[in-house]
Scaffold this motif. Structure first.
Motif, PDB file in Angstrom:
ATOM      1  N   LEU A 174      -8.657  69.210 -11.140  1.00 26.98           N
ATOM      2  CA  LEU A 174      -7.536  70.078 -10.805  1.00 26.98           C
ATOM      3  C   LEU A 174      -7.612  70.481  -9.346  1.00 26.98           C
ATOM      4  CD1 LEU A 174      -8.365  71.382 -14.077  1.00 26.98           C
ATOM      5  CD2 LEU A 174      -5.925  71.547 -13.647  1.00 26.98           C
ATOM      6  N   ALA A 175      -6.468  70.862  -8.771  1.00 27.29           N
ATOM      7  CA  ALA A 175      -6.444  71.176  -7.341  1.00 27.29           C
ATOM      8  C   ALA A 175      -5.321  72.146  -7.020  1.00 27.29           C
ATOM      9  CB  ALA A 175      -6.278  69.903  -6.505  1.00 27.29           C
ATOM     10  N   HIS A 176      -5.582  73.011  -6.054  1.00 30.27           N
ATOM     11  CA  HIS A 176      -4.536  73.884  -5.512  1.00 30.27           C
ATOM     12  C   HIS A 176      -3.762  73.103  -4.457  1.00 30.27           C
ATOM     13  CE1 HIS A 176      -2.356  77.279  -4.012  1.00 30.27           C
ATOM     14  NE2 HIS A 176      -2.872  77.148  -2.813  1.00 30.27           N
ATOM     15  N   HIS A 177      -2.416  73.126  -4.580  1.00 32.74           N
ATOM     16  CA  HIS A 177      -1.562  72.337  -3.695  1.00 32.74           C
ATOM     17  C   HIS A 177      -0.715  73.259  -2.814  1.00 32.74           C
ATOM     18  CE1 HIS A 177       0.771  68.946  -2.286  1.00 32.74           C
ATOM     19  NE2 HIS A 177       0.200  68.112  -3.144  1.00 32.74           N
ATOM     20  N   GLY A 178      -1.370  74.232  -2.183  1.00 28.89           N
ATOM     21  CA  GLY A 178      -0.667  75.127  -1.278  1.00 28.89           C
ATOM     22  C   GLY A 178      -0.390  74.478   0.070  1.00 28.89           C
ATOM     23  N   TYR A 179       0.698  74.907   0.694  1.00 27.52           N
ATOM     24  CA  TYR A 179       1.055  74.449   2.035  1.00 27.52           C
ATOM     25  C   TYR A 179       0.868  75.626   2.991  1.00 27.52           C
ATOM     26  CZ  TYR A 179       3.208  70.235   0.084  1.00 27.52           C
ATOM     27  OH  TYR A 179       3.445  69.033  -0.554  1.00 27.52           O
ATOM     28  N   PHE A 180      -0.043  75.470   3.958  1.00 33.46           N
ATOM     29  CA  PHE A 180      -0.407  76.569   4.838  1.00 33.46           C
ATOM     30  C   PHE A 180       0.321  76.459   6.180  1.00 33.46           C
ATOM     31  CE2 PHE A 180      -3.890  76.006   1.875  1.00 33.46           C
ATOM     32  CZ  PHE A 180      -4.134  77.307   1.470  1.00 33.46           C
ATOM     33  N   ASN A 181       0.779  77.607   6.644  1.00 29.76           N
ATOM     34  CA  ASN A 181       1.325  77.754   7.994  1.00 29.76           C
ATOM     35  C   ASN A 181       0.886  79.130   8.457  1.00 29.76           C
ATOM     36  OD1 ASN A 181       2.971  78.407  10.264  1.00 29.76           O
ATOM     37  ND2 ASN A 181       4.494  76.909   9.625  1.00 29.76           N
ATOM     38  N   LEU A 182      -0.086  79.182   9.338  1.00 31.36           N
ATOM     39  CA  LEU A 182      -0.744  80.443   9.679  1.00 31.36           C
ATOM     40  C   LEU A 182       0.007  81.255  10.716  1.00 31.36           C
ATOM     41  CD1 LEU A 182      -4.473  79.247   9.882  1.00 31.36           C
ATOM     42  CD2 LEU A 182      -3.100  79.855   7.875  1.00 31.36           C
ATOM     43  N   GLY A 183       0.938  80.642  11.428  1.00 24.38           N
ATOM     44  CA  GLY A 183       1.572  81.343  12.524  1.00 24.38           C
ATOM     45  C   GLY A 183       3.010  81.739  12.300  1.00 24.38           C
ATOM     46  N   GLY A 184       3.600  81.306  11.180  1.00 28.09           N
ATOM     47  CA  GLY A 184       4.995  81.596  10.951  1.00 28.09           C
ATOM     48  C   GLY A 184       5.932  80.781  11.820  1.00 28.09           C
ATOM     49  N   ASP A 185       5.404  79.759  12.506  1.00 27.08           N
ATOM     50  CA  ASP A 185       6.246  78.880  13.312  1.00 27.08           C
ATOM     51  C   ASP A 185       7.008  77.924  12.402  1.00 27.08           C
ATOM     52  OD1 ASP A 185       5.232  80.015  15.665  1.00 27.08           O
ATOM     53  OD2 ASP A 185       3.523  78.632  15.664  1.00 27.08           O
ATOM     54  N   ARG A 186       7.974  77.224  12.973  1.00 27.23           N
ATOM     55  CA  ARG A 186       8.760  76.269  12.193  1.00 27.23           C
ATOM     56  C   ARG A 186       7.885  75.157  11.627  1.00 27.23           C
ATOM     57  NH1 ARG A 186      13.683  75.925  10.194  1.00 27.23           N
ATOM     58  NH2 ARG A 186      14.286  74.009  11.243  1.00 27.23           N
ATOM     59  N   THR A 187       6.862  74.748  12.376  1.00 30.40           N
ATOM     60  CA  THR A 187       5.986  73.672  11.928  1.00 30.40           C
ATOM     61  C   THR A 187       4.535  74.049  12.209  1.00 30.40           C
ATOM     62  OG1 THR A 187       5.801  72.419  13.996  1.00 30.40           O
ATOM     63  CG2 THR A 187       7.781  72.034  12.651  1.00 30.40           C
ATOM     64  N   ILE A 188       3.644  73.189  11.709  1.00 32.34           N
ATOM     65  CA  ILE A 188       2.212  73.382  11.940  1.00 32.34           C
ATOM     66  C   ILE A 188       1.696  72.429  13.037  1.00 32.34           C
ATOM     67  CG2 ILE A 188       1.539  74.382   9.739  1.00 32.34           C
ATOM     68  CD1 ILE A 188       1.336  70.637  10.341  1.00 32.34           C
ATOM     69  N   LEU A 189       2.593  71.839  13.802  1.00 32.48           N
ATOM     70  CA  LEU A 189       2.190  70.820  14.767  1.00 32.48           C
ATOM     71  C   LEU A 189       1.287  71.373  15.865  1.00 32.48           C
ATOM     72  CD1 LEU A 189       5.514  68.790  15.079  1.00 32.48           C
ATOM     73  CD2 LEU A 189       3.470  68.252  13.739  1.00 32.48           C
ATOM     74  N   ASP A 190       1.401  72.669  16.174  1.00 34.06           N
ATOM     75  CA  ASP A 190       0.536  73.263  17.187  1.00 34.06           C
ATOM     76  C   ASP A 190      -0.748  73.835  16.596  1.00 34.06           C
ATOM     77  OD1 ASP A 190       2.022  72.656  19.457  1.00 34.06           O
ATOM     78  OD2 ASP A 190       3.290  74.427  19.266  1.00 34.06           O
ATOM     79  N   HIS A 191      -0.912  73.760  15.279  1.00 35.86           N
ATOM     80  CA  HIS A 191      -2.175  74.180  14.668  1.00 35.86           C
ATOM     81  C   HIS A 191      -3.279  73.196  15.059  1.00 35.86           C
ATOM     82  CE1 HIS A 191       0.266  76.894  12.406  1.00 35.86           C
ATOM     83  NE2 HIS A 191      -0.609  77.126  11.442  1.00 35.86           N
ATOM     84  N   HIS A 192      -4.507  73.675  15.050  1.00 39.85           N
ATOM     85  CA  HIS A 192      -5.675  72.835  15.312  1.00 39.85           C
ATOM     86  C   HIS A 192      -6.501  72.729  14.026  1.00 39.85           C
ATOM     87  CE1 HIS A 192      -4.442  73.830  19.382  1.00 39.85           C
ATOM     88  NE2 HIS A 192      -5.257  72.903  19.846  1.00 39.85           N
ATOM     89  N   LEU A 193      -6.965  71.513  13.731  1.00 40.81           N
ATOM     90  CA  LEU A 193      -7.709  71.263  12.501  1.00 40.81           C
ATOM     91  C   LEU A 193      -9.123  70.796  12.826  1.00 40.81           C
ATOM     92  CD1 LEU A 193      -7.728  70.996   9.376  1.00 40.81           C
ATOM     93  CD2 LEU A 193      -6.975  68.624   9.694  1.00 40.81           C
ATOM     94  N   PHE A 194     -10.097  71.436  12.178  1.00 45.37           N
ATOM     95  CA  PHE A 194     -11.493  71.003  12.208  1.00 45.37           C
ATOM     96  C   PHE A 194     -11.890  70.597  10.797  1.00 45.37           C
ATOM     97  CE2 PHE A 194     -15.849  72.281  11.086  1.00 45.37           C
ATOM     98  CZ  PHE A 194     -16.576  71.438  11.904  1.00 45.37           C
ATOM     99  N   ASN A 195     -12.607  69.489  10.697  1.00 45.10           N
ATOM    100  CA  ASN A 195     -13.025  68.966   9.404  1.00 45.10           C
ATOM    101  C   ASN A 195     -14.350  68.234   9.627  1.00 45.10           C
ATOM    102  OD1 ASN A 195     -13.439  67.236   7.179  1.00 45.10           O
ATOM    103  ND2 ASN A 195     -11.257  66.996   6.796  1.00 45.10           N
ATOM    104  N   PRO A 196     -15.448  68.705   9.029  1.00 43.16           N
ATOM    105  CA  PRO A 196     -16.758  68.116   9.319  1.00 43.16           C
ATOM    106  C   PRO A 196     -17.063  66.805   8.595  1.00 43.16           C
ATOM    107  CG  PRO A 196     -17.019  69.906   7.760  1.00 43.16           C
ATOM    108  CD  PRO A 196     -15.551  69.872   8.142  1.00 43.16           C
ATOM    109  N   ALA A 197     -16.120  66.282   7.823  1.00 40.80           N
ATOM    110  CA  ALA A 197     -16.386  65.067   7.040  1.00 40.80           C
ATOM    111  C   ALA A 197     -16.746  63.897   7.943  1.00 40.80           C
ATOM    112  CB  ALA A 197     -15.175  64.710   6.191  1.00 40.80           C
TER     113      ALA A 197
END
Length: 336
Positions: A174-197
């Motif tokens: 099972l999985a949570h399928h939430g869509y995150f937008n932390l800034g309230g902007d129209r898109t998440i294109l200016d968000h930065h993603l870190f992933n240690p995989a």
């Protein structure tokens, strides 16, 4: 503004007349709204920040029309199963083929995301939802009892604990399928993603993953240093599983998402050894009565087992047997 704790109250009615309830929980300068339909996280607010951290819709009708599993808890087996088929205990099972009329996606046409759960426990800062899936539901063996508990912890942190038990051998993811937008902007294109995989799974044209994980080194999927999402998405879509090596059951950091404009970050820690990252290219398919969303209005980061794990000998085991308990613990922690 602090939210007054409320017991479950009606959010709408399904076409058959069943009532969908909404539960508001609060604590630790965080407040959340959870729907019984799909065990859906409708809103997640941090005190002092006006926008919700997740995409949500104002009415049940909107949720019934959207095709992107918005905020839902998906299962009984999240993600894709090749050809909708797997073998367990010498028996081959054919599942509902709801993706490209060939594969199974998120448990079939009527998975947990399309079902109305019941409120089994509620407190000011937590709510537990439950559902019993019958043997043979969407082709899966075993009667499965699922519980999803949303809790607010110090952090502020939203914790989601999902457990399941079965009366016959089956598979469970099972999985949570939430869509995150932390800034309230129209898109998440200016968000930065870190992933240690260190590795991820490439896919074929049907988004079925290759069994052997691929090194992220030298690829556009290398997020071991934070990267602006627009710079990555400009060269192609992201809808891939990232693979982790920690012992299942241990909590490990899977992701850190940062909005420079809002000055907010979210870390995801989970017991799961996979993180499906989807860039939200299809959020523009959610048609609202008011102004609609563009593509990439939110990013889905979904702790789960590897997709098609039951057909992949290299993946973490997905089988669940009587007497065992499936347990996933995922924490979404917010900070500056």
């Amino acid at each position: 503004m602090p939210m007054t704790y409320q017991t479950p109250y009606p959010f709408g009615q399904l076409p058959g007349g069943e009532t969908v309830f909404k539960v508001d929980i609060a604590g630790q300068e965080m407040r959340a709204s959870v729907l019984t339909y799909g065990a859906t996280l409708q809103a997640l607010h941090i005190d002092g920040l006006s926008p919700s951290m997740v995409l949500g819709l104002p009415s049940l009708q909107d949720y019934l029309l959207q095709p992107i599993y918005l905020g839902a808890t998906v299962g009984r087996c999240a993600n894709r199963i090749a050809d909708g088929r797997f073998a367990l205990g010498g028996i081959t099972y054919q599942l509902d083929q709801n993706f490209q009329k060939r594969h199974t996606l998120h448990g079939g046409r009527i998975g947990t995301a399309q079902l109305n759960l019941r409120v089994s426990d509620v407190a000011a800062d937590s709510v537990q939802l439950a559902i019993d899936l019958p043997d043979g539901h969407m082709g899966f063996p075993g009667a499965l009892r699922v519980k999803a508990t949303f809790r607010i912890l110090v952090g502020p942190t939203l914790e989601l604990e999902i457990t399941a038990t079965t009366d016959a051998p089956t598979i469970c993811n099972l999985a949570h399928h939430g869509y995150f937008n932390l800034g309230g902007d129209r898109t998440i294109l200016d968000h930065h993603l870190f992933n240690p995989a260190q590795t991820y799974q490439t896919t074929d044209m049907s988004l079925i993953p290759n069994h052997e994980p691929t090194s992220v080194e030298g690829t556009r999927y290398d997020f071991r240093q934070p990267r602006r999402l627009a710079d990555v998405i400009d060269t192609g879509a992201i809808d891939n599983n990232f693979c982790f090596t920690h012992q299942r059951g241990d909590i490990a950091l899977l992701s850190r998402l940062h909005s420079p404009g809002a000055g907010v970050s979210m870390e995801i820690h989970s017991t799961e050894r996979g993180l499906q990252v989807y860039d939200g290219v299809r959020t523009d398919l959610v048609v609202l009565k008011r102004e609609g969303w563009p593509s990439h209005a939110g990013i889905a980061s979904e702790p789960q087992n590897w997709p098609d794990a039951m057909n992949n000998p290299l993946a973490p085991a997905s089988a669940l047997h009587p007497g065992e308990t499936y347990r996933q613990l995922s924490r979404f922690t917010f900070c500056e």
